[in-house]
Design an enzyme around this catalytic site. Structure first.
Site, PDB file in Angstrom:
ATOM      1  N   SER A  29       3.062  -1.105  69.557  1.00  0.00           N
ATOM      2  CA  SER A  29       2.628  -1.843  68.420  1.00  0.00           C
ATOM      3  C   SER A  29       2.185  -2.963  68.845  1.00  0.00           C
ATOM      4  CB  SER A  29       3.089  -2.059  66.702  1.00  0.00           C
ATOM      5  OG  SER A  29       4.151  -3.575  67.582  1.00  0.00           O
ATOM      6  N   LYS A  30       1.505  -3.947  67.720  1.00  0.00           N
ATOM      7  CA  LYS A  30       0.003  -4.829  67.716  1.00  0.00           C
ATOM      8  C   LYS A  30       0.976  -6.659  68.491  1.00  0.00           C
ATOM      9  CE  LYS A  30      -3.291  -4.505  64.071  1.00  0.00           C
ATOM     10  NZ  LYS A  30      -3.965  -5.144  62.817  1.00  0.00           N
ATOM     11  N   ARG A  31       2.293  -5.972  68.824  1.00  0.00           N
ATOM     12  CA  ARG A  31       3.158  -7.370  69.305  1.00  0.00           C
ATOM     13  C   ARG A  31       3.047  -7.145  70.912  1.00  0.00           C
ATOM     14  NH1 ARG A  31       8.120  -6.482  70.067  1.00  0.00           N
ATOM     15  NH2 ARG A  31       8.938  -4.052  69.523  1.00  0.00           N
ATOM     16  N   GLY A  89      -0.116  -6.146  72.254  1.00  0.00           N
ATOM     17  CA  GLY A  89      -0.875  -6.231  72.528  1.00  0.00           C
ATOM     18  C   GLY A  89      -1.900  -5.599  71.961  1.00  0.00           C
TER      19      GLY A  89
END
Length: 467
Positions: A237-239, A241
């Site tokens: 996921s975005k967390r 990167g």
């Protein structure tokens, strides 16, 4: 049998790296078998689907080179066809209207969970005469007995009891079709032979097979590929990167490198790490995809990207690099030949951003010398060396590598000093202290006029130190 695969993203955001891998697997399978690759935009979620997301998906696929043979087809353009199938199911007694309130469904779910039962619709409205004029949804009448069995190309044989499935909604109160109905109709109408998709859809497959059977058709072949995890074991996921394909373009990755990395996430061909496109097509087979999830490793992607920067045709790298030089405010047409710079510098970078940063001194003068290098090399003793080199370089009628090489060696002989006493201060003078290839090549690429300016700057630095 004619092989036809598809990629069917929902336009509710960018093209996720996981979606790109699924598209790549479907694309490779079609190309390997001389089939067709279809692009379908599943935009029935009217609240979340946006034109911006559609464009982001198309842009990401174009960047990766995933060309499609048919499409893009939009589900919102096919509502009449979905309605036709829904009416067929109603007429055949294989679907029914349901007017259960939201409150009733929520209460049912709460009671089932409290009893530690699997939450599912209880068939309350089956057989009831509900008017088409009152608010309602339409549910598919799932077979009550038997089982659904299919042979997944990745997972093997899968069997699900129909008693585990409920009567899913196929048409919402607002009249729009749901995912499980529209995807079945699309795969049927588009003659999709192989559905290659993420394993987050595996629970939908028995439901979709039952709908296909209800309208008198056989199911395609399915292959559910496992998800991609971050290095902490959680779903990517975005967390973790960047997860958008376009982000990797902006970060200086070559599309060929991203494609090479993604194809190796969950699939392998012996110990081979790098593949040409033709090799990917000839060697890839979805049946060889691992069942277990894959972990996204940024360091491995960087290593693969570095190999592509080193080995890819210099003109191709130069074309991509020019954008990143532009981001630094550099016009690559105003300076040395960019392909020659790529050849000179390509060993020094893992991404195009790094390559642009370590190559910018060829195109514009630096503001300051590297302090440590300058203190060590730009001492008063180096002034005579730099002045002699500057004078002799200015006598050259042809600014070429061989002539520059002869001048540098001539200065060492003229001053009766070792080459290191000439080359090192001269390199610092013209590069500011940046890493660079052979000195004669470095001077050649920087150019005569810029070399003069920078040597003057170095001499001024030496003079100021002496004061």
């Amino acid at each position: 049998m004619s092989i036809r695969t598809r990629f069917a993203p929902s336009p509710t955001g960018y093209l996720h790296i996981g979606g790109a891998r699924t598209a790549l697997f479907a694309w490779l399978y079609a190309r390997k078998h001389g089939g067709k690759f279809v692009l379908r935009i599943e935009d029935t979620d009217l609240e979340r689907s946006t034109e911006e997301s559609v464009n982001a998906i198309l842009e990401g696929m174009a960047w990766m080179g995933l060309d499609y043979d048919e499409g893009p087809f939009y589900q919102t353009h096919r509502f009449e066809r979905y309605e036709e199938v829904i009416q067929q199911l109603l007429n055949d007694g294989k679907a029914y209207r349901c007017n259960c309130t939201k409150e009733r469904i929520e209460k049912l779910r709460e009671d089932q969970m409290a009893a530690k039962e699997k939450p599912r619709y209880d068939g309350h409205c089956r057989g009831q005469d509900i008017s088409a004029d009152e608010p309602h949804v339409i549910r598919f009448l799932n077979p009550p007995d038997g089982a659904v069995q299919f042979d997944d190309l990745v997972r093997g044989s899968i069997t699900v009891q129909n008693s585990e499935l409920d009567d899913l909604i196929i048409k919402r109160t607002d009249g729009s079709p749901t995912y499980n109905l529209s995807v079945v109709v699309d795969d049927l109408d588009m003659k999709i032979s192989h559905v290659i998709r993420g394993d987050d859809h595996i629970n939908n497959t028995p439901r979709q097979i039952n709908i296909l059977h209800a309208i008198g058709h056989e199911a395609p072949t399915y292959a559910h590929v496992p998800m991609i995890l971050g290095e902490d074991g959680a779903r990517l996921s975005k967390r973790h990167g960047a997860t958008s394909v376009v982000d990797y373009r902006e970060m200086g990755y070559l599309p060929e490198a991203v494609m090479n990395y993604l194809v190796r996430l969950g699939w392998s061909a012996g110990d081979q790490e790098l593949f040409t496109l033709d090799e990917m097509i000839s060697l890839f087979d979805v049946v060889d995809v691992n069942k277990a999830p894959s972990t996204f490793n940024t360091e491995k992607l960087q290593w693969i990207n570095a190999q592509y920067i080193k080995e890819e045709d210099a003109s191709r790298v130069a074309q991509l690099l020019s954008v990143h030089l532009g981001n630094l405010g550099i016009d690559p047409s105003e300076g040395p030949n960019l392909e020659e710079v790529v050849v000179a510098q390509r060993e020094r970078a893992q991404t195009l951003i790094e390559l642009a940063e370590v190559s910018q001194f060829y195109y514009r003068d630096f503001d300051e010398f590297d302090e440590k290098m300058a203190k060590k090399q730009l001492r008063p003793v180096a002034a005579d060396v730099l002045q002699t080199a500057q004078t002799d370089l200015n006598t050259l009628e042809s600014w070429d590598i061989d002539s520059i090489h002869d001048v540098i060696h001539g200065v060492a002989e003229k001053l009766n000093i070792k080459m290191g006493k000439v080359g090192t201060p001269l390199r610092v003078a013209v590069t500011g202290g940046a890493a660079s290839p052979s000195l004669d090549l470095t001077l050649y690429l920087i150019g005569k006029e810029a070399c003069n300016r920078r040597i003057d700057k170095a001499l001024e630095y030496i003079a100021n130190r002496a004061e």
